[in-house]
Motif scaffolding. Structure first.
Motif, PDB file in Angstrom:
ATOM      1  N   VAL A 156       6.703 -10.747  -3.958  1.00 12.02           N
ATOM      2  CA  VAL A 156       6.203 -10.685  -2.587  1.00 12.02           C
ATOM      3  C   VAL A 156       4.753 -11.172  -2.538  1.00 12.02           C
ATOM      4  N   ARG A 157       4.455 -11.973  -1.516  1.00 15.14           N
ATOM      5  CA  ARG A 157       3.078 -12.397  -1.242  1.00 15.14           C
ATOM      6  C   ARG A 157       2.608 -11.610  -0.022  1.00 15.14           C
ATOM      7  N   PHE A 158       1.362 -11.095  -0.093  1.00 13.81           N
ATOM      8  CA  PHE A 158       0.818 -10.301   1.005  1.00 13.81           C
ATOM      9  C   PHE A 158      -0.702 -10.279   0.913  1.00 13.81           C
ATOM     10  N   LEU A 159      -1.330  -9.833   1.979  1.00 12.70           N
ATOM     11  CA  LEU A 159      -2.764  -9.557   1.952  1.00 12.70           C
ATOM     12  C   LEU A 159      -2.930  -8.116   1.493  1.00 12.70           C
ATOM     13  N   ASN A 160      -3.788  -7.899   0.507  1.00 14.94           N
ATOM     14  CA  ASN A 160      -3.993  -6.552  -0.021  1.00 14.94           C
ATOM     15  C   ASN A 160      -5.121  -5.838   0.728  1.00 14.94           C
ATOM     16  N   VAL A 161      -5.478  -4.668   0.247  1.00 12.95           N
ATOM     17  CA  VAL A 161      -6.488  -3.842   0.915  1.00 12.95           C
ATOM     18  C   VAL A 161      -7.849  -4.530   1.005  1.00 12.95           C
ATOM     19  N   GLU A 162      -8.105  -5.468   0.109  1.00 11.23           N
ATOM     20  CA  GLU A 162      -9.364  -6.225   0.136  1.00 11.23           C
ATOM     21  C   GLU A 162      -9.273  -7.460   1.040  1.00 11.23           C
ATOM     22  N   GLY A 163      -8.088  -7.707   1.596  1.00 15.61           N
ATOM     23  CA  GLY A 163      -7.889  -8.879   2.445  1.00 15.61           C
ATOM     24  C   GLY A 163      -7.614 -10.143   1.664  1.00 15.61           C
ATOM     25  N   GLU A 164      -7.330  -9.980   0.367  1.00 13.11           N
ATOM     26  CA  GLU A 164      -7.055 -11.128  -0.497  1.00 13.11           C
ATOM     27  C   GLU A 164      -5.550 -11.339  -0.624  1.00 13.11           C
ATOM     28  N   VAL A 165      -5.149 -12.606  -0.773  1.00 20.01           N
ATOM     29  CA  VAL A 165      -3.739 -12.919  -0.988  1.00 20.01           C
ATOM     30  C   VAL A 165      -3.359 -12.449  -2.387  1.00 20.01           C
ATOM     31  N   GLU A 166      -2.269 -11.704  -2.465  1.00 15.34           N
ATOM     32  CA  GLU A 166      -1.780 -11.189  -3.745  1.00 15.34           C
ATOM     33  C   GLU A 166      -0.287 -11.479  -3.839  1.00 15.34           C
ATOM     34  N   GLU A 167       0.181 -11.781  -5.028  1.00 14.97           N
ATOM     35  CA  GLU A 167       1.614 -11.891  -5.310  1.00 14.97           C
ATOM     36  C   GLU A 167       1.939 -10.823  -6.321  1.00 14.97           C
ATOM     37  N   ARG A 168       3.003 -10.076  -6.039  1.00 18.99           N
ATOM     38  CA  ARG A 168       3.368  -8.978  -6.937  1.00 18.99           C
ATOM     39  C   ARG A 168       4.883  -8.905  -7.052  1.00 18.99           C
ATOM     40  N   ASP A 169       5.332  -8.561  -8.264  1.00 12.63           N
ATOM     41  CA  ASP A 169       6.753  -8.323  -8.504  1.00 12.63           C
ATOM     42  C   ASP A 169       7.050  -6.847  -8.280  1.00 12.63           C
ATOM     43  N   PHE A 170       8.106  -6.572  -7.539  1.00 14.27           N
ATOM     44  CA  PHE A 170       8.580  -5.207  -7.318  1.00 14.27           C
ATOM     45  C   PHE A 170       9.992  -5.113  -7.878  1.00 14.27           C
ATOM     46  N   ILE A 171      10.266  -4.013  -8.586  1.00 12.39           N
ATOM     47  CA  ILE A 171      11.561  -3.836  -9.253  1.00 12.39           C
ATOM     48  C   ILE A 171      12.143  -2.486  -8.874  1.00 12.39           C
ATOM     49  N   GLY A 172      13.474  -2.419  -8.824  1.00  8.49           N
ATOM     50  CA  GLY A 172      14.166  -1.158  -8.579  1.00  8.49           C
ATOM     51  C   GLY A 172      13.891  -0.607  -7.190  1.00  8.49           C
ATOM     52  N   LEU A 173      13.593   0.695  -7.126  1.00 11.47           N
ATOM     53  CA  LEU A 173      13.357   1.346  -5.839  1.00 11.47           C
ATOM     54  C   LEU A 173      12.183   0.711  -5.103  1.00 11.47           C
ATOM     55  N   TRP A 174      11.147   0.276  -5.835  1.00  9.88           N
ATOM     56  CA  TRP A 174      10.011  -0.397  -5.203  1.00  9.88           C
ATOM     57  C   TRP A 174      10.490  -1.651  -4.466  1.00  9.88           C
ATOM     58  N   ALA A 175      11.368  -2.427  -5.095  1.00  8.51           N
ATOM     59  CA  ALA A 175      11.893  -3.652  -4.469  1.00  8.51           C
ATOM     60  C   ALA A 175      12.724  -3.312  -3.239  1.00  8.51           C
ATOM     61  N   THR A 176      13.553  -2.277  -3.356  1.00  8.93           N
ATOM     62  CA  THR A 176      14.376  -1.856  -2.216  1.00  8.93           C
ATOM     63  C   THR A 176      13.486  -1.459  -1.045  1.00  8.93           C
ATOM     64  N   SER A 177      12.454  -0.655  -1.312  1.00  7.67           N
ATOM     65  CA  SER A 177      11.573  -0.189  -0.251  1.00  7.67           C
ATOM     66  C   SER A 177      10.822  -1.348   0.411  1.00  7.67           C
ATOM     67  N   VAL A 178      10.300  -2.266  -0.380  1.00  3.17           N
ATOM     68  CA  VAL A 178       9.583  -3.412   0.184  1.00  3.17           C
ATOM     69  C   VAL A 178      10.510  -4.216   1.097  1.00  3.17           C
ATOM     70  N   GLN A 179      11.738  -4.466   0.642  1.00  8.17           N
ATOM     71  CA  GLN A 179      12.679  -5.229   1.457  1.00  8.17           C
ATOM     72  C   GLN A 179      13.011  -4.487   2.749  1.00  8.17           C
ATOM     73  N   HIS A 180      13.173  -3.174   2.649  1.00  4.38           N
ATOM     74  CA  HIS A 180      13.465  -2.331   3.819  1.00  4.38           C
ATOM     75  C   HIS A 180      12.324  -2.445   4.838  1.00  4.38           C
ATOM     76  N   GLN A 181      11.070  -2.387   4.359  1.00  2.00           N
ATOM     77  CA  GLN A 181       9.919  -2.461   5.270  1.00  2.00           C
ATOM     78  C   GLN A 181       9.805  -3.852   5.904  1.00  2.00           C
ATOM     79  N   ILE A 182      10.048  -4.889   5.131  1.00  2.00           N
ATOM     80  CA  ILE A 182       9.991  -6.251   5.679  1.00  2.00           C
ATOM     81  C   ILE A 182      11.066  -6.417   6.748  1.00  2.00           C
ATOM     82  N   ASP A 183      12.241  -5.832   6.535  1.00  4.58           N
ATOM     83  CA  ASP A 183      13.275  -5.851   7.583  1.00  4.58           C
ATOM     84  C   ASP A 183      12.713  -5.252   8.874  1.00  4.58           C
TER      85      ASP A 183
END
Length: 165
Positions: A110-137
């Motif tokens: 996932v690519r997103f702006l983080n708390v510092e306002g910087e572009v970040e790319e991060r891998d999410f796995i398992g429940l973290w991945a499920t939750s991120v996808q749920h929120q993006i929905d």
């Protein structure tokens, strides 16, 4: 601090794709703090701003056992999803008392702006991945039951309407 109330389905705002955030500001950080409080109060593992009626592309996820590890995301977008899936039971405070199990990709980048306002790319796995996808929905005006077959979705929504009477 108390958080805003959760919108209740079928509130039309839950079916509306929200606007991107132009920049991460102190106001944005305050909204994230409120969202984390609401998520922890559920208790849940993620929350999209629209669930509290905030029409901004903001989400938080915290699937840690200890809590306090929330990832704050502005304008999250999935760049890559694994071909391997995992099944999970999903629910929403916007439609309390109901849930459904289905499969989502086991890992996402996932690519997103983080708390510092910087572009970040991060891998999410398992429940973290499920939750991120749920929120993006949610940010795209979709709810978890939109991922179900028509028959299962109709059954779930029939139960929801009955429970609301």
């Amino acid at each position: 601090m108390t958080h805003r109330p959760f919108l209740m389905w079928p509130d039309k705002r839950l079916r509306t794709a929200v606007d991107p955030v132009e920049a991460v500001t102190d106001d944005t950080r305050a909204i994230w703090d409120e969202m984390i409080e609401a998520m922890d109060a559920m208790p849940g593992v993620g929350l999209a701003a629209v669930q509290l009626g905030i029409m901004q592309r903001l989400a938080v996820v915290d699937c840690s056992d200890a809590r306090g590890q929330a990832v704050r995301l502005a304008n999250p977008e999935i760049l890559h999803a694994s071909v391997e899936y995992r099944e999970h039971e999903e629910a929403s405070p916007n439609l309390p008392g109901l849930s459904a199990g289905f499969k989502r990709p086991r890992a996402v980048t996932v690519r997103f702006l983080n708390v510092e306002g910087e572009v970040e790319e991060r891998d999410f796995i398992g429940l973290w991945a499920t939750s991120v996808q749920h929120q993006i929905d949610h940010l795209n005006g979709r709810m978890y039951f939109d991922n179900l077959s028509k028959v299962k979705r109709d059954m779930l929504l029939k139960k929801a309407k009955k429970a609301m009477q």
